[in-house]
Design a protein around this motif. Structure first.
Motif, PDB file in Angstrom:
ATOM      1  N   PHE B  35       7.369 -53.167   7.253  1.00  0.00           N
ATOM      2  CA  PHE B  35       7.761 -51.869   6.689  1.00  0.00           C
ATOM      3  C   PHE B  35       6.668 -50.821   6.848  1.00  0.00           C
ATOM      4  N   LYS B  36       5.448 -51.218   6.597  1.00  0.00           N
ATOM      5  CA  LYS B  36       4.329 -50.273   6.637  1.00  0.00           C
ATOM      6  C   LYS B  36       4.187 -49.664   8.030  1.00  0.00           C
ATOM      7  N   PHE B  39       7.282 -47.332   8.612  1.00  0.00           N
ATOM      8  CA  PHE B  39       7.246 -46.073   7.882  1.00  0.00           C
ATOM      9  C   PHE B  39       6.090 -45.186   8.348  1.00  0.00           C
ATOM     10  N   MET B  42       7.388 -43.294  11.091  1.00  0.00           N
ATOM     11  CA  MET B  42       8.287 -42.252  10.588  1.00  0.00           C
ATOM     12  C   MET B  42       7.506 -41.033  10.089  1.00  0.00           C
ATOM     13  N   VAL B  43       6.382 -41.285   9.446  1.00  0.00           N
ATOM     14  CA  VAL B  43       5.558 -40.169   8.949  1.00  0.00           C
ATOM     15  C   VAL B  43       5.089 -39.308  10.112  1.00  0.00           C
ATOM     16  N   ALA B  46       7.947 -37.405  11.415  1.00  0.00           N
ATOM     17  CA  ALA B  46       8.352 -36.360  10.459  1.00  0.00           C
ATOM     18  C   ALA B  46       7.498 -35.100  10.609  1.00  0.00           C
ATOM     19  N   ALA B  49       8.595 -33.408  13.782  1.00  0.00           N
ATOM     20  CA  ALA B  49       9.923 -32.802  13.577  1.00  0.00           C
ATOM     21  C   ALA B  49       9.786 -31.482  12.829  1.00  0.00           C
ATOM     22  N   HIS B  55      15.119 -31.865  13.226  1.00  0.00           N
ATOM     23  CA  HIS B  55      14.917 -33.093  12.450  1.00  0.00           C
ATOM     24  C   HIS B  55      15.866 -34.208  12.846  1.00  0.00           C
ATOM     25  N   PRO B  56      15.390 -35.434  12.799  1.00  0.00           N
ATOM     26  CA  PRO B  56      16.247 -36.573  13.157  1.00  0.00           C
ATOM     27  C   PRO B  56      17.197 -36.960  12.027  1.00  0.00           C
ATOM     28  N   ASP B  57      18.314 -37.546  12.388  1.00  0.00           N
ATOM     29  CA  ASP B  57      19.120 -38.304  11.422  1.00  0.00           C
ATOM     30  C   ASP B  57      18.652 -39.737  11.590  1.00  0.00           C
ATOM     31  N   TRP B  58      18.113 -40.328  10.542  1.00  0.00           N
ATOM     32  CA  TRP B  58      17.535 -41.658  10.734  1.00  0.00           C
ATOM     33  C   TRP B  58      17.698 -42.566   9.542  1.00  0.00           C
ATOM     34  N   THR B  59      17.666 -43.859   9.872  1.00  0.00           N
ATOM     35  CA  THR B  59      17.859 -44.910   8.872  1.00  0.00           C
ATOM     36  C   THR B  59      16.739 -45.926   9.021  1.00  0.00           C
ATOM     37  N   ASN B  60      16.217 -46.368   7.912  1.00  0.00           N
ATOM     38  CA  ASN B  60      15.171 -47.386   7.929  1.00  0.00           C
ATOM     39  C   ASN B  60      15.590 -48.558   7.048  1.00  0.00           C
ATOM     40  N   VAL B  61      15.531 -49.749   7.616  1.00  0.00           N
ATOM     41  CA  VAL B  61      15.720 -50.988   6.862  1.00  0.00           C
ATOM     42  C   VAL B  61      14.537 -51.887   7.184  1.00  0.00           C
ATOM     43  N   TYR B  62      13.648 -52.015   6.222  1.00  0.00           N
ATOM     44  CA  TYR B  62      12.408 -52.781   6.356  1.00  0.00           C
ATOM     45  C   TYR B  62      11.616 -52.401   7.618  1.00  0.00           C
TER      46      TYR B  62
END
Lengths: 96, 96
Positions: B35-36, B39, B42-43, B46, B49, B55-62
């Motif tokens: 996860f770290k 994410f 992603m930072v 972000a 972006a 900006h993205p449409d995004w999903t995070n699972v672990y």
């Protein structure tokens, strides 16, 4: 970590604001002023999730964040999910 | 910002790695160590972006991140999406 019963889940949901139980997980969504505010909240939640070693399934579209919590190992919702849900509420409320 | 034609989109996808065009958007996904790591990427995305104001449409699972890019105002994929996609690739490749 034991999977909670539906009865236990609905009881616990009463002490949260705006969460719903569906499809073996609890869900909520938040709308922020803009992307920066939304992602800033996600960063704070991410740190807390890492501390708890329990992570959300979440989606972000611009100023919107949708969050689902479940405990994959237990195949449903456990105390871990409610602990993280309470932390998320505190983080969101602190930001308002 | 003008919506690109399918032909233009498929041509441009050739210079990216692992992106697909579907449902009026371009999509990719990444898997990280945990996860770290996910994410943290992603930072970085972000911030980029926000600089691009796109900006993205995004999903995070672990440890997984799914990203979709489209230009809502244009009703499809534009140069803005490819610019952000290239930045995302650079960020991911820099982290490896």
């Amino acid at each position: 970590m034991k999977k909670l019963t539906e009865e236990e889940i609905y009881k616990k949901l009463e002490s949260l604001q705006g969460w719903e139980f569906d499809n073996n997980a609890i869900h909520t969504s938040f709308e922020f002023e803009d992307f920066k505010e939304a992602f800033s909240a996600m960063v704070r939640i991410a740190f807390e999730a890492e501390v708890q070693q329990h992570h959300p399934d979440w989606t972000n579209v611009y100023n919107q964040v949708e969050i689902s919590l479940s405990t994959h190992d237990a195949g449903g919702v456990t105390e871990k999910d409610f602990k993280l849900a309470e932390s998320i509420e505190s983080i969101i409320n602190a930001g308002e």
